[in-house]
Write an enzyme that holds these catalytic residues in place. Structure first.
Site, PDB file in Angstrom:
ATOM      1  N   THR A  95       0.851  -1.187   0.000  1.00 41.34           N
ATOM      2  CA  THR A  95       0.000   0.000   0.000  1.00 41.34           C
ATOM      3  C   THR A  95       0.883   1.232   0.000  1.00 41.34           C
ATOM      4  O   THR A  95       1.538   1.526   0.997  1.00 41.34           O
ATOM      5  CB  THR A  95      -0.914   0.021   1.239  1.00 41.34           C
ATOM      6  OG1 THR A  95      -1.859  -1.035   1.103  1.00 41.34           O
ATOM      7  CG2 THR A  95      -1.655   1.349   1.350  1.00 41.34           C
ATOM      8  N   LYS A 170      -8.876   3.034  -3.400  1.00 40.02           N
ATOM      9  CA  LYS A 170      -8.830   2.866  -1.947  1.00 40.02           C
ATOM     10  C   LYS A 170      -9.286   4.139  -1.220  1.00 40.02           C
ATOM     11  O   LYS A 170      -9.984   4.077  -0.207  1.00 40.02           O
ATOM     12  CB  LYS A 170      -7.415   2.478  -1.476  1.00 40.02           C
ATOM     13  CG  LYS A 170      -7.086   1.004  -1.662  1.00 40.02           C
ATOM     14  CD  LYS A 170      -5.945   0.530  -0.757  1.00 40.02           C
ATOM     15  CE  LYS A 170      -6.370   0.272   0.678  1.00 40.02           C
ATOM     16  NZ  LYS A 170      -5.324  -0.437   1.460  1.00 40.02           N
ATOM     17  N   LYS A 238      -6.192  11.230   7.163  1.00 35.12           N
ATOM     18  CA  LYS A 238      -5.337  11.545   6.005  1.00 35.12           C
ATOM     19  C   LYS A 238      -6.043  11.103   4.710  1.00 35.12           C
ATOM     20  O   LYS A 238      -6.054  11.834   3.717  1.00 35.12           O
ATOM     21  CB  LYS A 238      -4.000  10.828   6.133  1.00 35.12           C
ATOM     22  CG  LYS A 238      -2.991  11.208   5.054  1.00 35.12           C
ATOM     23  CD  LYS A 238      -1.784  10.284   5.080  1.00 35.12           C
ATOM     24  CE  LYS A 238      -2.188   8.869   4.683  1.00 35.12           C
ATOM     25  NZ  LYS A 238      -1.117   7.878   4.731  1.00 35.12           N
TER      26      LYS A 238
END
Lengths: 291, 291, 291, 291
Positions: A95, A170, A238
């Site tokens: 990721t 995502k 975030k």
């Protein structure tokens, strides 16, 4: 089918083991080589360096802990770049942010190699069970070649187009998740302050049209004020911020996500950033709340 | 067990039939008496008036279309009130506001009878399958007596305490649902404008932690811009407003619900109030959007 | 007092003229030198290049159109850097982002010179009238030396500490302004739809505790749907975004600013970005509104 | 011109005195009759009861403390209703809700009298100085007759149409004010946490396009965390809620007002309801803030 596999952390080890169990020939490498032993016992071969693995295998998969590890394995001495080239494919399932992914993609392509980014949704258990969701993007031919491996590693893989789209997908999913967490928390608080049992609300929700695994898993611990970090709040915030930025670039107004983001920021200002993202519940409960 | 049953609309007929199938002796009444025939064929007895049903049965269930019908059956000539009294119980399963429920409760109790409000979650299909979710409140002893019937009618029943709590629980659930719908729509728009396939987003969501029946059911029609009204937007917005009012009384700040409510209001101002509540997607898509 | 002045656009010319009128000796430079003539007629001397101006003057002020011009005047051949050094001060009054300001500051300091950023609030008329508001930051000693010049150019100057604080202060002010514009627009819409005269609302507001020049100036044109760009909406939205980013870094939740930002984004998505920022009113009015 | 005047509290006494000073013949009444003495010394006549005042005067003004006093003076024994009728006018300048105003209006009109509601903006000092802002609605002919009195009492009066519009106009103004207070507080917090002086922000704001009396008056005390209640937060929140309700009826989306309302609710939940509405700043500052 033969594949290289770089990175044997919790996720990587489970994934490489799955490939072995399904008859793949796997050459593994890990920064701490002793971690390879368990897989050797299952039939894996060891590569001395990332470069050595790539030299040996047509396809190499990486599953590393963060962007800096992902870059290091490619660009450092004895790294992927030294052996990648025409006819070879590199698949990074770590990721990482879009910028990191683009940098690796550019370098691999310049050497004549093919690249696919393929971040996953799911953690340890789904990795062991081959139940990950794989969000792939980049070189379509390489993706097609990898489908047999993806079929072993995940319950479903998606090809999303150009590099960066995996990371974007995502973000969108996490944005929806963050807004839902706020809606859920607001409902629990309202139930509690209105004289309804929040536990009963959990039960009612679980029987209806909005029943979902997150409510089921997080609800009981939220009612206990327990926020063991599965996904830290500061990372969720975030992702909300990055999703709102993406919306800013494309002029998409997202007032619910914006309100949710402000609640997560409030939580950060109260020092809850390292707890689970469900700790936003503390903000919504307010002083002296008991929900 | 013997029960009376008032109101044989779509929901009521399915529910009374279920009771008959499970061995209950049922005395039915409907404003249009011809609607009773089908149930008589299944073994039901007919009562001439609500009062006659109550006179005959220890327990009477009502399932009526709206608050005015619910009040009429109780307070009009030959209504429930004429025969209710000590030792008899009245259970209203219609969806009505808290004020209507309280009015009926007061009147029944003044006559010495027991009252339970029991609005349900679920529509025609769950009613036929005995898979409703029953949100009951009021007289606990009567609730306990009714459990055998509730077990036949629903997959689960809850006793929520004092009269009004059934309605409140529905508001909380619908508020969460309305916020989630906005979060979902914002995500679909963001995906579309960011070059991701909204259809793929649906597939990814359905495999993850926030997968839920509503996204699965509404997503495909939203992408087609089709909003056949299962739950009209104006009713969803009314429930958001009432939930926010409840939060106002109890000083619960709900910024995400408030933002979602404004989007639903915007949708109403654009004339979308009679479409399905998922039509809020039209507001978020904005001019010329295609998600 | 002798000063150099770089940049004779609308703002710069008015400012340099003010300095001359108040007895300063001014050496001017402009990319198109013919623009200097008017000031020469008022007593100014001409410098051939930015470097020449700095060589001649202990203090040099710049007022340039944008960041790229601000950088060019410093870093290009014959630029400020060639002559700046010990005992000389450079004051950039252009509106630039913090990064540009920091870059210039570093370069000037490395040469031994002193630097002050001093963006202004106010446009042509206040510049001519010496009524600007000056938001200065950087070298305090240089600021103190410049006070006599600032007193001529502005009605008030502020020293805000370290480089970047001038830009930040403008962001905070513009964020408040953007939220107020939304609140104002919502009020106008509510008045209109509630059967009140929006014009009367303007009159009532102007007599009360929230009366302010912006409402007075923008209100009448908003009611006419006229949005001649004094401050383009896309710039206002950019400042909202940057202010929210600043709040993200420092964990300050700003839900009202976030809601306002989403409305501005919506306006951009409707193609209103080049109109005045008051055009957000079109978003709030919605379809067929008349307020 | 002769007028009756009911209610000699702080506001009423100042207003009646102004009328006397400008040559009006005034007949006063107050529940505690001793409060009339000061005005008698200025030339006023005393009426024994509201009915007696109305009997004597063609026009009667009332300025009472709250809705219950406003209703009592009209409907109680010896009240306004006993003498109002054809050719007489009643002007209620108290701040009451629309329902109270409508009730009085209906009763006065049924007796053949004329009625104007005329709530004011402004408190003690403007009342003494004849600088109130008068928001009148109801009978236009009566309003026209009252203009000479309104000219003495206020700096400006508005005729807003039908009964209820005075109250609505106050709601719209207060909604804008409440949103602005939140925007202001967010700006102060952002400045503080970003290393800017909040006091300097106040100075900069006061020199710019959004300078307004509220920022000037409330800013310094907010920075000190001092919230002496000029306008209690719970009343401000009530007005936000009522304005949002008005927007709900008319389908006006007001996302900024909605976000501001949630902050005021949060403040209430923290026990700040009886402080000044600027105490919402405590919510936005969050834990350990110093702005």
């Amino acid at each position: 089918m033969e594949v290289g596999f770089l990175g044997l952390g919790i996720m990587g080890k489970a994934m490489a083991a799955n490939l072995l169990r399904h008859g793949f020939r796997v050459t593994v490498w890990n920064r701490t080589l002793s971690k390879c032993e368990e897989l050797v016992a299952m039939g894996a071969t060891v590569g001395e360096t990332p470069a050595a693995v790539v030299a040996k295998c047509k396809y190499t998969i990486a599953m590393l802990s963060d962007p800096s590890a992902a870059l290091s394995v490619v660009f450092d001495k004895d790294g992927v770049l030294e052996q990648i080239g025409e006819g070879k494919g590199y698949v990074d399932m770590s990721t990482v942010d879009a910028a990191t992914s683009c940098k690796i993609s550019e370098a691999v392509k310049q050497k004549g190699g093919a690249f696919v980014e393929a971040p996953v949704s799911g953690s340890k258990k789904p990795a062991e069970d081959g139940q990950l969701v794989i969000l792939a993007a980049g070189d379509k031919a390489l993706y097609d070649d990898m489908v047999p491996a993806f079929d072993v590693l995940g319950k479903r893989s998606f090809f999303l187009g150009e590099i960066g789209n995996g990371a974007k997908m995502k973000l969108v999913v996490n944005m929806i998740m963050g807004s839902m967490m706020n809606a859920f928390s607001e409902g629990l608080c309202l139930a509690d302050k209105s004289g309804l049992s929040p536990q009963t609300l959990l039960d009612v929700l679980d029987l209806g049209a909005v029943a979902n695994p997150m409510f089921k898993m997080k609800g009981p611990s939220m009612l206990q004020g327990s926020y063991n970090p599965a996904f830290p709040l500061k990372h969720q915030q975030k992702d909300m911020r990055l999703a709102l930025s993406l919306g800013d670039e494309t002029a998409v107004a997202m007032p619910v996500a914006a309100a949710a983001n402000e609640a997560f920021k409030k939580a950060r200002s109260l020092g809850l950033g390292d707890l689970d993202f469900s700790a936003v519940h503390e903000v919504l409960k307010g002083a002296g709340g008991s929900a």
